[in-house]
Scaffold this active site. Sequence first.
Site, short mmCIF file in Angstrom:
data_model
loop_
_atom_site.label_atom_id
_atom_site.label_comp_id
_atom_site.label_asym_id
_atom_site.label_seq_id
_atom_site.Cartn_x
_atom_site.Cartn_y
_atom_site.Cartn_z
N CYS A 1 -2.97 -3.42 7.13
CA CYS A 1 -2.78 -4.27 5.95
C CYS A 1 -1.45 -5.01 5.96
O CYS A 1 -1.39 -6.15 5.49
CB CYS A 1 -2.91 -3.43 4.68
N LYS B 1 -5.09 -6.02 -4.14
CA LYS B 1 -5.80 -6.66 -3.03
C LYS B 1 -7.08 -5.89 -2.74
O LYS B 1 -7.24 -4.75 -3.16
CB LYS B 1 -4.92 -6.75 -1.79
N ASP C 1 0.79 -1.25 0.00
CA ASP C 1 0.00 0.00 0.00
C ASP C 1 0.82 1.29 0.00
O ASP C 1 0.34 2.32 0.51
CB ASP C 1 -0.96 0.02 1.20
#
Length: 229
Positions: free
Chosen positions: A171, A138, A28
Amino acid sequence: MAERPLRIEAAPQRLTLDLTKTAIIVVDMQNDFCHPEGWLGHIGVDVTPARAPIPHLAKLLPALRKADVPVLWLNWGNRPDRLNLPPKLLHVYKPTGIGTGIGDPLPGSGAHVLEDGSWSAAVVDELAPEPGDIHVAKFRMSGFWDTELDSILRNLAVTTLLFAGVNVDQCVLGTLLDASCLGYDCILLEDCSATTSPDYCFAATVYNVKQCFGFVAQSSEFLTEAAAS
């Protein structure tokens, strides 16, 4: 393939890993989470902490590529129609139906929040991916749910995973936990990870990774040992 052992200092103990079976997963490090004009910045979150890994990754990733260690970018990138997302996930980020939620265009750029292929889901410019890098989109806190991540890693014959990115308590940790349950050896790169959550969330994540799920190391260890090997 001949083994390429690398010895590094880590917590809770010193490690010897095989670079031929190692990959890094960068989670991310994308505009919506790390750019001041991205989604988090738009809703008032200070993204300064999320940008802290950038200089460390900018040094580490070229060295890993030179060592033929696969670089995987695991970014949140939803389908444009959002049909793979449960209603609860859409609701939690737009509970009143007002504001800018997942899939909505950002004021100014018009980029759709967390949408695969958009500026929002792209890696920040400072960490421009190389042609040989691998990209996986994702849709949950863990990158293993409903994605091809595990299949890719198995085909690469990878058994050791380095983890970096944001948010380390969300995450990054979610993906690391699933990796650990799937049998991968997990190493969290502390200086290449960050969170916009309170500091105690970072501290708790580092503690739990060392205690239960793997190891914690610094990127400088890889740079120093790789240069000496």
